[in-house]
Design an enzyme around this catalytic site. Structure first.
Site, PDB file in Angstrom:
ATOM      1  CE  LYS A 132      -2.131  -1.527  12.829  1.00 22.84           C
ATOM      2  NZ  LYS A 132      -1.356  -2.687  12.357  1.00 22.84           N
ATOM      3  CD  GLU A 185       3.978  -6.185   5.706  1.00 20.03           C
ATOM      4  OE1 GLU A 185       2.832  -6.637   5.880  1.00 20.03           O
ATOM      5  OE2 GLU A 185       4.368  -5.124   6.232  1.00 20.03           O
TER       6      GLU A 185
END
Length: 381
Positions: A132, A185
């Site tokens: 990723k 977050e």
């Protein structure tokens, strides 16, 4: 700096914030105050350098009520913006202004076609050494009017009440700016021996109608591509925190959280530390950069970002927050953010690229993430 204080709904507000005010607010604590001196605002931002600078700052002042607050950049080669705060208060900005801003120049980097080519380049790199990579875009807007920092922060708080809202003085003397945002977050919170982190990975733009919005949420929750992306992040976070903890509670499946513009897959992880000397900054560095903002494995993803991205992320995708002398503190991932100068704004956002990613979908996700700051500026309703 002098504030004009007033109380509304049992909360303390100030009329004006300026470029010398540091602000951070979450559901745990709100911190606001004039910066009195820097702990570190230039040079490398590796863990050893920052820990030494913070230790010296605490030792020099010997004030149990002081904290260190600010932002740590994405790359250790960029400069942190950390400050010592002594005269801080639980104070929120309040503005009755409703400024109307006129953009006089807008530039996206990279443009959509170039970003699609960047995604294709990233996909070609995938294999055993790269699973990723997170690719970012920057949006530069020049304004005809001078920007109201108080209004911007107040709007971010209003639009994103459950977020981590921040404003950190940054830049250099010849080009000062404030790093402003409302992150969804939590990177790391430490209260005594208990720690909490809330990784987000896997996102989709919210729907325009309640029916479309519900369909988007369900699609995200059942998306194999997004569940895989999320699982990579949770595995990396578990591996990073396990050596520091006696116990670590990691839920088996993600849940959904939403911002005004985006749905996210979310997992809240809690742990109990094995060593009381471990600080919130130690743990933040153990996690940073997570696969949610960088990719996986970390070194391969960092190399890919360096070769593909055409701009410096600076403080974007780093972490922002505070720590006291005991090591307790809270750090949020620096997302949904912008560099704000007197008459310009530079926004940052990114998307996680994994096998199966489609460039147009990733571009749309990034544009939705820009919506947090654009909405606070009044450009998105």
């Amino acid at each position: 700096m002098k504030y004009e204080y007033f109380v509304e709904d049992d909360l303390l507000y100030a009329r004006r914030f300026d470029a010398n005010t540091l602000f951070y607010s979450s559901n745990w604590k709100t911190i606001s105050g004039p910066i009195r001196g820097s702990v570190l605002t230039s040079g490398p931002s590796d863990q050893s350098t920052l820990k030494s600078a913070i230790a010296r700052a605490f030792a020099d002042t010997r004030d149990a009520h002081q904290i260190v607050a600010g932002a740590v950049p994405f790359s250790r080669h960029s400069s942190a913006k950390l400050y010592l705060l002594r005269d801080f208060v639980d104070l929120r900005p309040k503005s009755d202004e409703t400024p109307v801003y006129r953009p006089i120049a807008v530039d996206m980097s990279p443009h959509k076609k170039a970003f699609a080519e960047d995604v294709a380049r990233a996909l070609e790199l995938f294999g055993a050494s790269l699973c990723k990579v997170v690719l970012a875009r920057a949006l530069d807007i020049a304004l005809a009017e001078e920007l109201s920092l108080s209004s911007l922060i107040a709007n971010l708080l209003r639009i994103n009440p459950s977020g981590y809202t921040f404003a950190v003085p940054a830049g250099i003397e010849s080009h000062p700016y404030v790093f402003v945002g409302a992150s969804p977050e939590l990177l790391l919170r430490k209260k005594g021996m208990t720690i909490t982190t809330n990784p987000l990975a896997g996102s989709i733009k919210r729907g325009k109608t309640p029916e479309e919005d519900e369909a988007s949420a369900k699609a995200l929750l059942h998306s194999a591509k997004n569940r895989h992306e999320h699982a990579l992040v949770i595995s990396a976070v578990r591996d990073a925190l396990a050596p520091f903890c006696e116990t670590l509670d990691v839920p088996n499946t993600p849940s959904l959280i939403k911002t005004p513009t985006v749905w996210h897959l979310s997992t809240t992880i809690t742990g109990y530390l094995s060593d009381p000397r471990c600080s919130s900054l130690d743990l933040a560095f153990a996690l940073h950069p997570t696969p949610a903002v960088c990719g996986y494995p970390t070194e391969s993803a960092m190399s890919a970002i360096s070769s593909i991205e055409s701009f410096d992320r600076e403080l974007y995708a780093g972490f922002v927050g505070w720590m006291d002398a005991s090591g307790d503190g809270e750090w949020a991932v620096a997302l949904r953010c912008a560099n704000v100068a007197r008459q310009s704004v530079k926004l940052f956002a990114g998307a996680g690229i994994v096998p199966g990613s489609r460039p147009l979908d990733e571009a749309a996700e990034i544009e939705a993430k820009f919506g947090t700051v654009l909405g606070a500026l009044g450009f998105v309703r």
